[in-house]
Enzyme design. Structure first.
Site, PDB file in Angstrom:
ATOM      1  N   GLU A   1      -1.134  -5.762  -5.256  1.00 10.91           N
ATOM      2  CA  GLU A   1       0.042  -5.280  -5.032  1.00 10.91           C
ATOM      3  C   GLU A   1       1.178  -6.487  -4.320  1.00 10.91           C
ATOM      4  OE1 GLU A   1      -1.087  -2.479  -2.067  1.00 10.91           O
ATOM      5  OE2 GLU A   1      -1.763  -1.133  -3.403  1.00 10.91           O
ATOM      6  N   PRO A   2       1.525  -7.427  -5.053  1.00 14.26           N
ATOM      7  CA  PRO A   2       2.462  -8.341  -4.391  1.00 14.26           C
ATOM      8  C   PRO A   2       4.104  -7.651  -4.318  1.00 14.26           C
ATOM      9  CG  PRO A   2       1.989  -8.826  -6.725  1.00 14.26           C
ATOM     10  CD  PRO A   2       1.030  -7.618  -6.375  1.00 14.26           C
TER      11      PRO A   2
ATOM     12  N   ARG B   1       6.850  -9.127  -1.760  1.00 13.10           N
ATOM     13  CA  ARG B   1       7.732 -10.212  -1.316  1.00 13.10           C
ATOM     14  C   ARG B   1       7.675 -11.650  -2.410  1.00 13.10           C
ATOM     15  NH1 ARG B   1       8.630 -11.443   3.894  1.00 13.10           N
ATOM     16  NH2 ARG B   1       6.902 -10.210   4.447  1.00 13.10           N
TER      17      ARG B   1
ATOM     18  N   ARG C   1      16.519  -8.478   8.632  1.00 13.69           N
ATOM     19  CA  ARG C   1      15.096  -9.410   8.833  1.00 13.69           C
ATOM     20  C   ARG C   1      15.454 -10.215  10.009  1.00 13.69           C
ATOM     21  NH1 ARG C   1      12.452 -12.280   5.813  1.00 13.69           N
ATOM     22  NH2 ARG C   1      10.455 -11.466   6.703  1.00 13.69           N
TER      23      ARG C   1
ATOM     24  N   CYS D   1      29.452  -5.332  14.486  1.00 12.85           N
ATOM     25  CA  CYS D   1      29.816  -5.185  15.946  1.00 12.85           C
ATOM     26  C   CYS D   1      28.632  -5.288  16.614  1.00 12.85           C
ATOM     27  CB  CYS D   1      30.858  -3.924  16.260  1.00 12.85           C
ATOM     28  SG  CYS D   1      32.497  -4.274  15.276  1.00 12.85           S
TER      29      CYS D   1
ATOM     30  N   TYR E   1      12.976  -7.304   0.753  1.00 14.69           N
ATOM     31  CA  TYR E   1      13.013  -6.666   2.086  1.00 14.69           C
ATOM     32  C   TYR E   1      14.566  -6.889   2.855  1.00 14.69           C
ATOM     33  CZ  TYR E   1       7.990  -6.131   1.649  1.00 14.69           C
ATOM     34  OH  TYR E   1       6.855  -5.939   1.308  1.00 14.69           O
TER      35      TYR E   1
HETATM   36  N1  LLP Z   1       0.723  -3.265  -0.168  1.00 15.14           N
HETATM   37  C1  LLP Z   1       0.706  -2.430   0.791  1.00 15.14           C
HETATM   38  C2  LLP Z   1      -0.144  -1.350   1.251  1.00 15.14           C
HETATM   39  C3  LLP Z   1       1.788  -2.956   1.968  1.00 15.14           C
HETATM   40  O1  LLP Z   1       1.711  -2.062   3.125  1.00 15.14           O
HETATM   41  C4  LLP Z   1       2.572  -3.922   1.708  1.00 15.14           C
HETATM   42  C5  LLP Z   1       3.684  -4.247   2.472  1.00 15.14           C
HETATM   43  C6  LLP Z   1       2.458  -4.459   0.107  1.00 15.14           C
HETATM   44  C7  LLP Z   1       1.510  -4.046  -0.520  1.00 15.14           C
HETATM   45  C8  LLP Z   1       3.354  -5.686  -0.211  1.00 15.14           C
HETATM   46  O2  LLP Z   1       3.002  -6.741   0.831  1.00 15.14           O
HETATM   47  P1  LLP Z   1       3.847  -8.187   0.299  1.00 15.14           P
HETATM   48  O3  LLP Z   1       3.291  -8.683  -0.975  1.00 15.14           O
HETATM   49  O4  LLP Z   1       5.438  -7.810   0.286  1.00 15.14           O
HETATM   50  O5  LLP Z   1       3.798  -9.032   1.623  1.00 15.14           O
HETATM   51  N2  LLP Z   1       9.503  -5.594   5.975  1.00 15.14           N
HETATM   52  C9  LLP Z   1       8.595  -6.421   6.109  1.00 15.14           C
HETATM   53  C10 LLP Z   1       7.500  -6.639   5.299  1.00 15.14           C
HETATM   54  C11 LLP Z   1       6.545  -5.407   5.420  1.00 15.14           C
HETATM   55  C12 LLP Z   1       5.712  -5.370   4.411  1.00 15.14           C
HETATM   56  C13 LLP Z   1       4.946  -4.050   4.568  1.00 15.14           C
HETATM   57  N3  LLP Z   1       3.934  -3.734   3.525  1.00 15.14           N
HETATM   58  C14 LLP Z   1       9.113  -8.151   6.046  1.00 15.14           C
HETATM   59  O6  LLP Z   1      10.702  -7.964   5.740  1.00 15.14           O
HETATM   60  O7  LLP Z   1       8.927  -9.191   6.305  1.00 15.14           O
END
Ligand code: LLP
Length: 450
Positions: A302-303, A305, A343, A374, A404
């Site tokens: 589940e990528p 980012r 972020r 502001c 994000y």
């Molecule tokens: N699967 C699950 C269950 C997750 O909770 C997440 C991210 C992903 C996959 C995807 O993860 P990634 O590959 O994007 O790392 N808002 C934060 C990141 C929060 C991630 C939450 N879960 C930021 O802006 O850094």
């Protein structure tokens, strides 16, 4: 895969180029994009999106069983991007009724989606079941009972994963392995047997089974640079599969190892490429299966980012300047900020930025680059090097904003959110229109006399 490492190891999007003083993305000069679509503008580079999807698929091709990349839509969600992901043969990891609805409106084949989340509502579950979401990841014991109830009440059947907290946790560079994990997400491994009991009780309550357990699901964190946690994750998960097979005679068909791979926001970041991850994660799972002759479960990842961050840039227009002679400090303001990129304020996230209309000039002058909101905390860069000649009307490009940013954007100060365009081969298409001032009051109702 070709010798080139996956896009997540670079700061600039794959199609990034310069011509004279200007940056081009997807063959489009940034000043043309700004003129045509306005600023701030989210720009998504199709070549990078394709490159990452293909890199992940090549990774999964090294796995002898079935597999599927589920793009974690929370990182960036709109209809066009869902459609592109479908064209790229990816599924989706969805975390709310709104995301399920977006995918459905996009015509996405919901059989290739997984519905995640730690507190889904009855309505969200019923909607997902009614429209054929392929897998539901059940987060906790309450939700397991809830899903059985909702499925039964709606005459539906659900194929589920159990989200587990496998005791492996990463906070970016900080990897900890613990016996039990303090997390709001997932079953502790010690609770799995009770969950299996709940499933069999639910299945014997009606005329036909309502829940089929396909496998376990884990996600260990985000912006991860280390490989060891992924290896430990695969091994720990398979050990639990084997225990369940031994003790309950149940062979599970799917395994979801989550997302989390990091990206290069600044020169200081050195994330592994997808190719490197493949050598660790997939190999660890195959070795663990082979060791106990476990039939290879369908491998889901589940990528979020890493699929979209590098593809995305934000274009801003430079506006006002404020010089403080006593401090010899210059504040330069752009026409966006914390509303389109929370972020920095929220996580002290670091980005790379350049003046995209003076890209050929040396960036030597330090300034504080701030937003238009502001709030004193609306600072995108405490210290950014820009050309000495920087002037109002120049365009700033911030790299790595594809994940994000749009998905966490707000209307703080009632500032309309930016448009999103997808660029490729000199063509740009709008995926999300720019909000207008009318959109700011669209849901407001006038005060009634009481
Ligand atoms: N699967 C699950 C269950 C997750 O909770 C997440 C991210 C992903 C996959 C995807 O993860 P990634 O590959 O994007 O790392 N808002 C934060 C990141 C929060 C991630 C939450 N879960 C930021 O802006 O850094």
């Amino acid at each position: 895969m070709t010798a080139a490492a996956s896009p997540n190891t670079r700061i600039e999007p794959a199609s990034h180029a310069t011509s004279g003083s200007e940056v081009l993305i997807g063959g489009c000069p940034v000043s043309d994009l700004a003129r045509q679509f306005g600023t701030p503008l989210y720009v998504l580079d199709q070549a990078s999106l394709t490159g990452m999807a293909r890199a992940y698929q090549a990774m999964l091709d090294t796995y002898p069983g079935e597999s599927l990349v589920l793009f974690a839509a929370k990182a960036h969600c709109n209809m066009g991007l869902c459609q592109l992901m479908q064209q790229l043969d990816c599924g989706l990891d969805l975390v709310s009724g709104g995301e399920v609805h977006t995918a459905r409106q996009a015509g996405f084949n919901l059989a290739n989606t997984l519905f995640n989340g730690n507190n889904k509502s009855d309505d969200e579950l019923a909607y997902a079941l009614a429209h054929g979401v392929g897998l539901i990841s059940v987060d906790n014991a309450t939700e397991l009972e809830q899903l059985a109830r909702v499925a039964m009440a709606n005459g539906r059947h659900a194929t589920i994963l159990l989200r587990v907290a496998p005791g492996i946790e990463c906070h970016t560079h900080d990897y900890i392995k613990t016996g039990h994990l303090d997390s709001k997400f997932g079953f502790d491994l010690s609770q799995i047997d009770a969950a299996l009991k709940t499933i069999s009780t639910a299945n014997s309550a009606g005329n036909s089974p309502v829940l089929t357990l396909a496998g376990l699901h884990a996600h260990i964190g985000s912006q991860i640079f280390e490989l060891q946690p992924y290896q430990d994750l695969a091994t720990t998960m398979l050990a639990e599969y084997e225990r369940i097979r031994r003790q309950h005679g149940l062979v599970m068909t799917h395994i979801d190892l989550g997302g989390g791979l990091g990206i290069k926001y600044t020169e200081a970041d050195d994330p592994p490429s997808v190719e490197t991850l493949a050598g660790t994660l997939v190999k660890a799972l195959v070795d663990a299966c082979d060791a106990v002759q476990y039939p290879y479960p369908k491998l889901l990842i589940e990528p979020g980012r890493s699929m979209v961050a590098t593809a995305g840039t934000t274009l801003y227009e430079i506006g006002s300047f404020k010089h403080i002679p006593q401090l010899d400090k210059t504040y330069v303001a752009v026409n966006g900020g914390m509303g389109d990129n929370i972020r920095v304020a929220l996580y002290q996230a670091q980005y790379t930025a350049r003046v995209a209309t003076r890209i050929n000039e040396p960036h030597t002058k330090p300034v504080a680059l701030v937003g238009r909101y502001c709030e004193s905390g609306d600072i995108l860069f405490d210290r950014l090097l820009v050309p000495e000649t920087i002037a109002p009307g120049d365009l700033l490009i911030v790299y790595g904003t594809g994940a994000y940013n749009a998905s966490m954007a707000s209307n703080y100060n009632r500032v309309p959110r930016p448009a999103t365009v997808l660029v490729k081969d000199g063509q740009a298409q709008v995926l999300v229109k720019r909000e207008t001032w009318d959109d700011m009051t669209r849901l407001d109702l006038p005060l009634r006399p009481v």
